[in-house]
Scaffold this active site. Structure first.
Site, short mmCIF file in Angstrom:
data_model
loop_
_atom_site.label_atom_id
_atom_site.label_comp_id
_atom_site.label_asym_id
_atom_site.label_seq_id
_atom_site.Cartn_x
_atom_site.Cartn_y
_atom_site.Cartn_z
N ASP A 132 -14.30 -53.83 -35.17
CA ASP A 132 -13.23 -53.54 -34.38
C ASP A 132 -12.60 -54.88 -33.87
O ASP A 132 -12.97 -54.46 -31.99
CB ASP A 132 -12.74 -52.02 -33.69
CG ASP A 132 -11.79 -51.99 -33.02
OD1 ASP A 132 -11.19 -52.73 -32.89
OD2 ASP A 132 -11.10 -50.50 -32.30
N ARG A 149 2.62 -54.18 -30.80
CA ARG A 149 2.34 -53.87 -30.25
C ARG A 149 2.19 -52.76 -31.78
O ARG A 149 3.17 -51.73 -32.75
CB ARG A 149 3.45 -52.30 -29.04
CG ARG A 149 2.08 -51.62 -29.24
CD ARG A 149 2.44 -50.56 -27.62
NE ARG A 149 2.43 -51.71 -26.91
CZ ARG A 149 1.18 -52.03 -26.03
NH1 ARG A 149 -0.13 -51.46 -25.88
NH2 ARG A 149 1.34 -53.08 -25.38
N LYS A 194 -2.90 -57.74 -28.94
CA LYS A 194 -3.46 -58.63 -27.53
C LYS A 194 -3.69 -59.72 -27.83
O LYS A 194 -2.34 -60.53 -27.45
CB LYS A 194 -4.69 -57.97 -27.87
CG LYS A 194 -4.65 -56.50 -27.75
CD LYS A 194 -5.79 -55.40 -27.46
CE LYS A 194 -6.13 -53.79 -27.04
NZ LYS A 194 -5.94 -53.37 -28.54
N THR A 252 -6.26 -54.30 -33.59
CA THR A 252 -4.14 -53.98 -32.99
C THR A 252 -4.13 -55.83 -33.03
O THR A 252 -4.42 -56.73 -33.57
CB THR A 252 -4.15 -53.84 -31.83
OG1 THR A 252 -5.55 -54.53 -30.97
CG2 THR A 252 -4.84 -52.20 -31.24
N TYR A 302 13.24 -46.01 -44.51
CA TYR A 302 12.40 -45.70 -45.03
C TYR A 302 11.04 -46.21 -46.28
O TYR A 302 12.36 -46.67 -47.19
CB TYR A 302 12.52 -43.80 -45.37
CG TYR A 302 11.94 -43.00 -43.92
CD1 TYR A 302 10.32 -42.46 -44.06
CD2 TYR A 302 13.61 -41.59 -43.69
CE1 TYR A 302 10.17 -41.95 -42.89
CE2 TYR A 302 12.48 -40.95 -42.61
CZ TYR A 302 11.25 -41.01 -42.03
OH TYR A 302 10.42 -40.77 -41.71
N GLU A 350 7.86 -44.70 -47.79
CA GLU A 350 6.33 -44.20 -47.55
C GLU A 350 6.39 -44.85 -49.18
O GLU A 350 6.94 -45.37 -49.91
CB GLU A 350 6.84 -42.58 -47.49
CG GLU A 350 7.11 -42.66 -46.07
CD GLU A 350 6.96 -40.37 -46.48
OE1 GLU A 350 7.00 -40.42 -46.68
OE2 GLU A 350 7.24 -40.61 -45.42
N1 DSN Z 1 -6.41 -49.46 -24.41
C1 DSN Z 1 -6.85 -51.01 -24.88
C2 DSN Z 1 -7.33 -51.59 -24.17
O1 DSN Z 1 -7.00 -52.00 -22.71
O2 DSN Z 1 -8.53 -52.71 -24.37
C3 DSN Z 1 -7.61 -50.22 -25.56
O3 DSN Z 1 -6.97 -49.66 -26.72
#
Ligand code: DSN
Length: 414
Positions: A197, A232, A226, A223, A51, A53
């Site tokens: 984003d 993730r 990707k 994120t 932990y 925080e």
């Molecule tokens: N679910 C993602 C995508 O496939 O683009 C976006 O959050």
């Protein structure tokens, strides 16, 4: 210590089956990728036990010295990678990164302008079934009906009439390069803040094949799994005046303990993206998606916006007398994994759709080059033409499996 297989045969079996699936299928989901063995190792480490925080040097628990070291490494590497002044690596997901961005910049009930979901936006960009559409007043822009690309003059007009507190630029299904400088002008003209984003394209930005929003946006969310090829999770980059409110929006406002094991995985991914080879990887992703787009175009397919500048193409499957859902199923039967996706002005609902979204980040991680993309294109074209001809689809499926198995599976074979 007993291994997972010895302790829990059932979960172990599920994971082994997933390894096999990832090895023999062709993953073309535009939001997926293969993390390296080093990223997987960090993400599966003992940091999961801790932990912490708070933020480095200001924790609510004792024993955080190693967590601090790793979180600071992740922050500093992300700063270097994106030339950002401030970074938060704690958001557990893209949705939480966006939620924290809204909470840090817009009072509840305030006004936000973002892309329509069915033109390539995201649930957190104001969908009525998402917190964003419930807490804020949204006005949505879309793409131009003729070019299917962003029309900055129209977006500027809408901003002048809606007067948003915040404008969001960033998409899940927009295959073209975005002009972030233009968005900054539009935001400045109406006194709005700018959130980018960059979840889908952060790997392309890190690899310098897409312009960076860092000079222009107040806050940038992404994120990390990707095109960036990390674990993730998510992150945010901010301009210096925004970091204090962004940090407190993440913790203590919407999250508790940060996930140290995932932050360690993010630190490793940033390190990997800082290596010279990552830029070549990003270049190859775009080359590969352009080859796929041109092969499909030459074979009479309709591509939304006529092509791509990124890792992604959107195919209008109505010309094949199919829905997106049918095309997704046909391709899946052949071992080719894509997702059905709404296309601009789609007459079909989101569970059916008229399009499929195809991404090249994952196959490029497996080592696909130009000639591999040409072969892959022919498999996609054949499968979509044979549709329900089971015998032919089975033949294609065998070819797909043989072809896919001839490439290493990153994270497992490296
Ligand atoms: N679910 C993602 C995508 O496939 O683009 C976006 O959050």
């Amino acid at each position: 210590m007993p291994s997972l297989r010895e302790v829990d045969e059932l979960v172990s079996l599920g994971i082994e089956r997933e390894v096999d699936r990832q090895r023999r299928e062709l993953v073309l989901i535009a939001s997926e990728n293969f993390a390296s063995r080093a990223v997987l190792e960090a993400t599966g480490s003992v940091l999961t036990n801790k932990y912490a925080e708070g933020y480095p040097g200001r924790r609510y628990y004792a024993g955080c010295e190693n967590f601090d070291y790793i979180e600071k490494l992740a922050i500093n590497r992300a700063k270097e990678l994106f030339s950002a002044s401030e970074v938060n690596v704690q958001p557990h997901s893209g949705s939480q990164a966006n939620m924290a961005a809204y909470f840090s910049m817009v009072p509840i009930g305030g006004k936000i302008m973002a892309m329509k979901l069915d033109h390539g936006g995201h649930l957190t960009h104001g969908s009525k079934v998402n917190f964003s559409g419930k807490f804020y007043k949204f006005c949505h822009y879309g793409v131009d009906p003729d070019t299917e690309t962003l029309n900055y003059l129209e977006i500027a007009k809408m901003a002048k009439s809606f007067r948003p507190d915040l404008i969001v630029a960033g998409y899940t299904a927009y295959p073209r390069e975005v002009d972030f400088k233009e968005f900054k002008h539009i935001a400045d003209d109406v006194g709005a803040k700018l959130l980018v984003d960059m979840s889908h394209i952060s790997g392309l930005i890190a690899g310098k094949v897409h312009q960076s929003p860092v000079e222009w946006a107040d806050v940038i969310t992404s994120t990390t799994h990707k095109t960036l090829r990390g674990p993730r999770g998510a992150m945010a980059l901010t301009k210096t005046p925004f970091i204090k409110s962004y940090n407190s929006s993440v913790f203590p406002n919407i999250q508790g303990g940060p996930m140290g094991h995932v932050i360690a995985g993010k630190a490793v991914a940033f390190f990997e993206a800082l290596q010279p080879g990552f830029s070549l990887y990003a270049q190859q992703i775009v080359k590969n998606s352009r080859i796929l787009a041109s092969e499909l175009l030459e074979n009479g397919f309709r591509i939304v916006s006529g092509g791509t500048d990124t890792h992604m193409i959107l195919v209008d499957v109505r010309t094949l007398s199919m829905t997106g859902a049918e095309a997704e199923n046909v391709l899946k039967s052949a071992g080719i994994v894509v997702n059905k996706n709404s296309i601009p002005f789609d007459p079909n609902p989101p569970v059916i759709t008229s399009g499929i979204r195809i991404g090249t980040a994952a196959v490029t991680s497996r080592g696909f080059m130009e000639s591999d993309m040409r072969y892959l294109s022919s498999l996609i074209i054949d499968a979509l033409r044979y549709k329900t001809d089971v015998k032919s689809i089975n033949k294609i499926s065998n070819k797909v499996s043989e072809f896919a198995r001839s490439f290493k599976l990153p994270g497992v074979d490296d």
